[in-house]
Structures are given as C-alpha cells and as structure tokens.
Design an enzyme around this catalytic site. Structure first.
Site, PDB file in Angstrom:
ATOM      1  N   LYS A 172      -2.210  73.153 -45.704  1.00  0.00           N
ATOM      2  CA  LYS A 172      -2.247  71.801 -46.294  1.00  0.00           C
ATOM      3  C   LYS A 172      -3.115  70.887 -45.430  1.00  0.00           C
ATOM      4  O   LYS A 172      -3.999  70.182 -45.920  1.00  0.00           O
ATOM      5  CB  LYS A 172      -0.846  71.201 -46.386  1.00  0.00           C
ATOM      6  CG  LYS A 172      -0.837  69.691 -46.656  1.00  0.00           C
ATOM      7  CD  LYS A 172       0.559  69.118 -46.700  1.00  0.00           C
ATOM      8  CE  LYS A 172       1.181  68.835 -45.388  1.00  0.00           C
ATOM      9  NZ  LYS A 172       0.770  67.565 -44.767  1.00  0.00           N
ATOM     10  N   ASN A 173      -2.866  70.898 -44.113  1.00  0.00           N
ATOM     11  CA  ASN A 173      -3.540  69.947 -43.230  1.00  0.00           C
ATOM     12  C   ASN A 173      -4.988  70.300 -42.937  1.00  0.00           C
ATOM     13  O   ASN A 173      -5.683  69.565 -42.260  1.00  0.00           O
ATOM     14  CB  ASN A 173      -2.737  69.781 -41.934  1.00  0.00           C
ATOM     15  CG  ASN A 173      -1.443  69.041 -42.209  1.00  0.00           C
ATOM     16  OD1 ASN A 173      -1.263  68.455 -43.278  1.00  0.00           O
ATOM     17  ND2 ASN A 173      -0.530  69.085 -41.261  1.00  0.00           N
ATOM     18  N   VAL A 185       5.248  62.970 -29.946  1.00  0.00           N
ATOM     19  CA  VAL A 185       4.134  62.580 -30.820  1.00  0.00           C
ATOM     20  C   VAL A 185       4.534  61.440 -31.764  1.00  0.00           C
ATOM     21  O   VAL A 185       3.804  60.465 -31.919  1.00  0.00           O
ATOM     22  CB  VAL A 185       3.606  63.795 -31.616  1.00  0.00           C
ATOM     23  CG1 VAL A 185       2.496  63.372 -32.582  1.00  0.00           C
ATOM     24  CG2 VAL A 185       3.107  64.878 -30.665  1.00  0.00           C
ATOM     25  N   CYS A 233       6.012  55.434 -42.286  1.00  0.00           N
ATOM     26  CA  CYS A 233       6.694  56.527 -42.998  1.00  0.00           C
ATOM     27  C   CYS A 233       7.940  56.896 -42.233  1.00  0.00           C
ATOM     28  O   CYS A 233       8.159  56.401 -41.129  1.00  0.00           O
ATOM     29  CB  CYS A 233       5.741  57.686 -43.237  1.00  0.00           C
ATOM     30  SG  CYS A 233       5.822  58.984 -42.028  1.00  0.00           S
ATOM     31  N   ASP A 242       5.139  69.387 -35.952  1.00  0.00           N
ATOM     32  CA  ASP A 242       5.499  69.832 -37.297  1.00  0.00           C
ATOM     33  C   ASP A 242       6.400  71.065 -37.293  1.00  0.00           C
ATOM     34  O   ASP A 242       6.807  71.528 -38.360  1.00  0.00           O
ATOM     35  CB  ASP A 242       4.232  70.115 -38.117  1.00  0.00           C
ATOM     36  CG  ASP A 242       3.422  68.851 -38.372  1.00  0.00           C
ATOM     37  OD1 ASP A 242       2.260  68.968 -38.788  1.00  0.00           O
ATOM     38  OD2 ASP A 242       3.960  67.748 -38.130  1.00  0.00           O
ATOM     39  N   ARG A 276      -0.161  59.390 -47.083  1.00  0.00           N
ATOM     40  CA  ARG A 276      -0.941  58.654 -46.096  1.00  0.00           C
ATOM     41  C   ARG A 276      -2.303  59.295 -45.866  1.00  0.00           C
ATOM     42  O   ARG A 276      -3.298  58.633 -45.565  1.00  0.00           O
ATOM     43  CB  ARG A 276      -0.240  58.667 -44.749  1.00  0.00           C
ATOM     44  CG  ARG A 276       1.216  58.364 -44.712  1.00  0.00           C
ATOM     45  CD  ARG A 276       1.722  58.657 -43.326  1.00  0.00           C
ATOM     46  NE  ARG A 276       0.744  58.210 -42.359  1.00  0.00           N
ATOM     47  CZ  ARG A 276       0.529  56.946 -42.059  1.00  0.00           C
ATOM     48  NH1 ARG A 276       1.229  56.029 -42.664  1.00  0.00           N
ATOM     49  NH2 ARG A 276      -0.366  56.579 -41.189  1.00  0.00           N
ATOM     50  N   ARG A 302       5.637  68.915 -51.121  1.00  0.00           N
ATOM     51  CA  ARG A 302       4.402  68.331 -50.598  1.00  0.00           C
ATOM     52  C   ARG A 302       3.648  69.311 -49.717  1.00  0.00           C
ATOM     53  O   ARG A 302       2.437  69.250 -49.607  1.00  0.00           O
ATOM     54  CB  ARG A 302       4.712  67.076 -49.779  1.00  0.00           C
ATOM     55  CG  ARG A 302       5.328  65.940 -50.574  1.00  0.00           C
ATOM     56  CD  ARG A 302       5.362  64.695 -49.733  1.00  0.00           C
ATOM     57  NE  ARG A 302       4.018  64.424 -49.215  1.00  0.00           N
ATOM     58  CZ  ARG A 302       3.758  63.369 -48.452  1.00  0.00           C
ATOM     59  NH1 ARG A 302       4.740  62.552 -48.122  1.00  0.00           N
ATOM     60  NH2 ARG A 302       2.539  63.151 -48.005  1.00  0.00           N
ATOM     61  N   ARG A 358       3.075  54.953 -37.632  1.00  0.00           N
ATOM     62  CA  ARG A 358       1.818  55.656 -37.940  1.00  0.00           C
ATOM     63  C   ARG A 358       0.663  54.711 -38.296  1.00  0.00           C
ATOM     64  O   ARG A 358       0.093  54.790 -39.386  1.00  0.00           O
ATOM     65  CB  ARG A 358       2.037  56.684 -39.034  1.00  0.00           C
ATOM     66  CG  ARG A 358       3.107  57.691 -38.659  1.00  0.00           C
ATOM     67  CD  ARG A 358       3.295  58.766 -39.694  1.00  0.00           C
ATOM     68  NE  ARG A 358       2.204  59.727 -39.705  1.00  0.00           N
ATOM     69  CZ  ARG A 358       2.144  60.769 -40.543  1.00  0.00           C
ATOM     70  NH1 ARG A 358       3.100  60.951 -41.437  1.00  0.00           N
ATOM     71  NH2 ARG A 358       1.150  61.614 -40.500  1.00  0.00           N
TER      72      ARG A 358
HETATM   73  C1  EPZ Z   1      -1.500  64.716 -38.713  1.00  0.00           C
HETATM   74  O1  EPZ Z   1      -1.025  63.403 -39.018  1.00  0.00           O
HETATM   75  C2  EPZ Z   1      -0.761  65.659 -39.671  1.00  0.00           C
HETATM   76  N1  EPZ Z   1      -1.081  65.302 -41.037  1.00  0.00           N
HETATM   77  C3  EPZ Z   1       0.741  65.556 -39.437  1.00  0.00           C
HETATM   78  O2  EPZ Z   1       1.394  66.524 -40.260  1.00  0.00           O
HETATM   79  C4  EPZ Z   1       1.043  65.903 -37.990  1.00  0.00           C
HETATM   80  O3  EPZ Z   1       2.406  65.693 -37.735  1.00  0.00           O
HETATM   81  C5  EPZ Z   1       0.216  64.996 -37.045  1.00  0.00           C
HETATM   82  O4  EPZ Z   1      -1.180  65.084 -37.363  1.00  0.00           O
HETATM   83  C6  EPZ Z   1       0.379  65.389 -35.583  1.00  0.00           C
HETATM   84  O5  EPZ Z   1       0.065  66.723 -35.391  1.00  0.00           O
HETATM   85  C7  EPZ Z   1      -2.262  65.749 -41.567  1.00  0.00           C
HETATM   86  O6  EPZ Z   1      -3.077  66.410 -40.934  1.00  0.00           O
HETATM   87  C8  EPZ Z   1      -2.536  65.374 -42.983  1.00  0.00           C
HETATM   88  P1  EPZ Z   1      -1.849  61.469 -35.662  1.00  0.00           P
HETATM   89  P2  EPZ Z   1      -1.764  62.106 -38.422  1.00  0.00           P
HETATM   90  O7  EPZ Z   1      -2.796  60.406 -36.094  1.00  0.00           O
HETATM   91  O8  EPZ Z   1      -3.223  62.376 -38.278  1.00  0.00           O
HETATM   92  C9  EPZ Z   1      -0.503  57.575 -33.305  1.00  0.00           C
HETATM   93  C10 EPZ Z   1       3.001  67.348 -41.786  1.00  0.00           C
HETATM   94  O9  EPZ Z   1       4.224  67.503 -41.652  1.00  0.00           O
HETATM   95  N2  EPZ Z   1      -1.687  56.904 -33.887  1.00  0.00           N
HETATM   96  O10 EPZ Z   1      -2.385  62.593 -34.881  1.00  0.00           O
HETATM   97  O11 EPZ Z   1      -1.334  60.955 -39.231  1.00  0.00           O
HETATM   98  C11 EPZ Z   1       0.558  57.907 -34.358  1.00  0.00           C
HETATM   99  O12 EPZ Z   1       1.375  56.814 -34.653  1.00  0.00           O
HETATM  100  C12 EPZ Z   1       2.333  66.064 -41.261  1.00  0.00           C
HETATM  101  O13 EPZ Z   1       2.236  68.177 -42.312  1.00  0.00           O
HETATM  102  C13 EPZ Z   1      -1.986  55.607 -33.534  1.00  0.00           C
HETATM  103  O14 EPZ Z   1      -1.277  54.994 -32.748  1.00  0.00           O
HETATM  104  O15 EPZ Z   1      -1.103  62.029 -36.968  1.00  0.00           O
HETATM  105  C14 EPZ Z   1       1.308  59.067 -33.713  1.00  0.00           C
HETATM  106  O16 EPZ Z   1       2.292  58.580 -32.869  1.00  0.00           O
HETATM  107  C15 EPZ Z   1       3.321  65.055 -40.788  1.00  0.00           C
HETATM  108  N3  EPZ Z   1      -3.071  54.999 -34.096  1.00  0.00           N
HETATM  109  C16 EPZ Z   1       0.198  59.771 -32.927  1.00  0.00           C
HETATM  110  O17 EPZ Z   1      -0.890  58.844 -32.810  1.00  0.00           O
HETATM  111  C17 EPZ Z   1      -3.893  55.654 -34.993  1.00  0.00           C
HETATM  112  O18 EPZ Z   1      -4.867  55.063 -35.477  1.00  0.00           O
HETATM  113  C18 EPZ Z   1      -0.316  61.040 -33.574  1.00  0.00           C
HETATM  114  O19 EPZ Z   1      -0.615  60.771 -34.913  1.00  0.00           O
HETATM  115  C19 EPZ Z   1      -3.585  56.973 -35.336  1.00  0.00           C
HETATM  116  C20 EPZ Z   1      -2.476  57.582 -34.769  1.00  0.00           C
END
Ligand code: EPZ
Length: 417
Positions: free
Chosen positions: A22-23, A327, A117, A305, A93, A397, A122
């Site tokens: 998916k990702n 995370v 979420c 995850d 998202r 999803r 996020r």
């Molecule tokens: C990706 O989400 C994945 N989703 C998530 O999988 C996964 O949990 C996550 O990466 C971490 O591995 C997809 O790839 C579609 P991040 P993403 O931005 O990109 C902070 C699942 O279950 N942050 O790496 O949204 C954020 O709040 C899903 O399949 C900021 O502060 O995650 C978090 O604490 C859930 N500012 C951390 O970084 C930003 O602009 C990591 O989030 C962006 C992120």
C-alpha cells in the site's frame, strides 16, 4: 455495520500470497501526475486507500483503469485539475502526495490540509517548508494548502524528522525543478527507495534513494513506465506474528526477507523460526514465545506499523516486555481493546509495559485505525472463544482480503453484516 467474527485457537498452517505494498503503490500512483504518457503497474493491491488515490487522480483529469489482468493503467495526458478536495483527503491523509507532483507539473496546487488522525497530530509542515525552499509560494486558508510556482528551483532541504511522505513529496517535486535539490535526513524506507526507482525509470535523475541523503537533478519532462509494485512488508510481518500466536507453520509467497530485518530479528529473538525456503519465506511458531523489548524507529529501525501486531504476541509470553513508540505520539489506542480481551498492559508516557498472560479471551472490540485493527484480528486468532471486531473498514484500507487469506490457512474467521 460489517463485523469480523473469529473463533480463536486454530493453528495456522499453509500458504499465503502477499499482496503489493500500500505504502509504495500510493506514492507511485501519485507520481504519474509528473509524466507525459501512459503507465502500467502490476501487483497493485485492491485496497480502499488505492481506490481513494484513484479518485483523487480522476478528479484531476487523470485516467485510471484496472485491466482484466489486474494491472493498473494510468494516463495523465488529460491532466486538467489542480485540486485535491477535502472530501477525499479527509478519508486518506496520503492524498497529500499529489501536492509536490501537481506543483511541479502544473505550477499550481490546491490540496485540502490533512487533519489529525487517531495515531497523532501528523502535521505536514516539513512538506510545506521543503516546497518553499524549492521556490513555491504557499498559503494556508479555509483548510486548504494553496501552492504556486512558475517553475520550482533546486534547493538544499534538511528535514527535522525523516518524514516518509514528506521525502516522497519533495523528491517528486524536485524531479521537474530547474537545478539540483539535496534532501538531507531523508526517509530511508523501502517504499521511498521504490518511488526513487520508478521516478528514475520515468527519466528522473536521482541518487541516494533509500539513504538519508538524496540528490535530484531536475529534468524538463518525464515519461510513462511499466513497473511491478514491491510486496507489502507490513502484511508479511502481520502474517509472521499470526504464525507466532497460533504455533503456526506458514509459507509466504511473493515476498522476501529483505526490508524486514528489524522485524525478523525481533521475532527470532522471541523464538519464532523465520527463514527463506526456496522462493518463499517460511515462518514457524512454537508455544514458548519469549518476551522481547521493542522500540519503534524510522527505517531501518523497527517499523511503527508493526508495533500493535508485535504487542499482541508479547501479551502471550511468560515474561515482561517494554514496547516504546517513538514515531507517533498517540499510537497505543489498541491497548484498551486488548485489555478488554484480558491483556495486562500498562502505559507509561511513550512506552507500553506488557506482562504476559496465559490466555486472551474473545470479546466484542472496536477497530480504531489500520494497524490497531490488524492487532485485534491477531488477538482474536489466539484468544479463547469468540471475538467480534467492528469498524472493520479500517482494515480494508491496508489489507487485501485478510479474512480470506486467513481462513485458507485454517482460521475460523468470517465477515458478517
Ligand atoms: C508514512 O506516514 C506511512 N504512510 C505510515 O503508515 C507510517 O506509519 C509512517 O510513514 C511512519 O513509518 C504512508 O506511507 C502512506 P511521517 P507519514 O511523515 O509519511 C512527524 C500505515 O499504517 N512529521 O514519516 O504520514 C509526524 O507527525 C500508515 O500504513 C512532522 O512533524 O509519516 C510523525 O510523528 C500509518 N511534520 C513523524 O514525523 C511533517 O511535515 C513521522 O511521520 C511530517 C511528519
């Protein structure tokens, strides 16, 4: 309202074919906005989130068709729109992944700001900050991101956090920028690396994909490609835990152990046998699961995850394990549902202290997010008696026909309603 009903206690024995990731599929499909001409993708999982990104693309004038052979054909030559509306973004998202490509290809993007979420606030501030460094003018108003740029220009971006979709958005935007972009502290997830591979197939000039230092030299245009999406490593990990919880013996097809080092090491430490067996991956559980401590981290660390899934396994050891979530700030929502099934879990700031119990008992529980719902299915498989899981739309999803795959290996599971 649909529910999943499980009679626990069955050993899982047999073969499972893992679906595409998916990702990885989501950013790769978003990347088609960047290129002229048709694309053809294989191993694209049939998931609610994939259907959502398809609607986001169609809303922009991109043609997306699922061919009879299961491949997905995407043609963005009719791209005419700039907007990803609230009604679509609020359901997923990751729709924000069209922001970078739209800005790069059309010089304008109007994308609904993703709200918080279940698992955390996020924010997307790092996506926006990076795009501003590439010369975009960004305004937030009425719940939308308004972004404009005549043509993006190369720049030097340092990411405070190695955000996955942030790295993907900026990497895509930089492919058509004038000049060279460097992204430091980039996310190294295998899905980010695969997006880099696909963009390079489209004609992009990228180095360092899958490392923390990315370099992208902008080009004038990109073209369509044919590509097969990588297996879903989180689905692989989920089935491995299922084998561990049921003294199972599984052969996992269409996957490999690469990109799963952290998960496999922890499961072996817990006593599971996991090894490549010819073309497949073999995983064998036994009845002496050992307690292990886990700390989630960005790749190559232990994936967040898989946190909820391995927590269920730790509920049934003879010891105590500490699971720290670094995370996301709110990713223990599944704990209260697991407690309803008899788990002994204490939360102390970002750690869950899990004391193993002899047995979980079936109960009516509610899914709250994608991976939490997978953990409740796993708990139901191991529990004594009947478990009923509501709000299973969360599961759809990110898991393709999970109950079908589980029932084929012996689980007493069905969907009702
Ligand atoms: C990706 O989400 C994945 N989703 C998530 O999988 C996964 O949990 C996550 O990466 C971490 O591995 C997809 O790839 C579609 P991040 P993403 O931005 O990109 C902070 C699942 O279950 N942050 O790496 O949204 C954020 O709040 C899903 O399949 C900021 O502060 O995650 C978090 O604490 C859930 N500012 C951390 O970084 C930003 O602009 C990591 O989030 C962006 C992120």
């Amino acid at each position: 309202m649909e529910k999943i009903v499980i009679e626990g206690g069955a050993r899982l024995i047999g073969d499972v074919t893992i679906s595409g990731s998916k990702n990885s599929a989501l950013p790769v499909l978003a990347a088609t906005i960047l290129c002229q001409g048709p694309n053809s993708f294989h191993n694209v999982p049939k998931l609610r989130d994939v259907a959502t990104i398809q609607r986001v693309l169609e809303n922009l004038g991109v043609q997306v068709t699922r061919e009879t052979d299961g491949s997905v054909r995407v043609d963005s030559s009719g791209l005419s729109g700039n907007e990803a509306p609230y009604d679509l973004v609020k359901t997923m998202r990751a729709s924000v992944l069209v922001l970078g490509p739209l800005l790069a290809r059309r010089g304008k993007a109007i994308v609904s700001l993703p709200g918080g979420c279940a698992i955390g606030a996020r924010p997307v501030n790092l996506h926006l900050r990076g795009l501003e460094i590439l010369g975009a003018r960004i305004e937030l108003k009425h719940g939308y991101i308004y972004a404009k740029a005549d043509r993006l220009k190369g720049g030097h971006i340092y990411l405070d956090v190695p955000t996955v979709t942030g790295t993907e958005n900026l990497m895509m935007a930089a492919t058509l920028a004038r000049g060279t972009t460097v992204i430091e502290n980039a996310a190294q997830e295998p899905e980010v690396a695969e997006l880099g591979t696909v963009l390079k197939k489209m004609g992009a000039k990228i180095s360092g994909e899958g490392t923390s230092l990315l370099q992208i030299e902008g080009v004038e245009t990109l073209h369509g490609v044919e590509h097969s999406i990588m297996p879903d490593r989180i689905e692989v990990g989920t089935f491995m835990v299922a084998a561990g919880l049921t003294q199972g013996n599984l052969r996992l097809f269409n996957c490999s152990l690469s990109s799963l080092e952290a998960v496999v090491n922890k499961l072996r430490e817990a006593g599971l046998e996991v090894y490549p067996d010819g073309e497949v991956v073999r995983v064998i559980g036994n009845n002496r699961v050992r307690s292990v401590d886990v700390k989630t981290l960005p790749y190559p660390g232990f994936p967040t995850d898989m946190q909820a899934q391995i927590m269920v396994l730790m509920c049934l050891t003879r010891g105590l394990s500490v699971i720290s979530e670094t995370v996301f700030e709110n990713r223990f929502i599944h704990v209260s549902e697991l407690r309803r099934m008899g788990a002994d879990i204490k939360i102390e700031s970002n750690s869950a202290i899990v004391t193993g119990v002899r047995q979980l008992s079936g109960a009516q529980v509610m899914a709250t997010d994608l991976r939490a719902s997978a953990s409740l299915v796993l708990a139901g498989l191991a529990a004594n008696g009947r478990t009923e899981i509501s709000r299973v739309y969360h599961l759809d999803r990110g898991y393709e026909n999970l109950e079908g795959k589980l029932s084929r290996i012996g689980a007493r599971i069905r969907r009702v309603g």
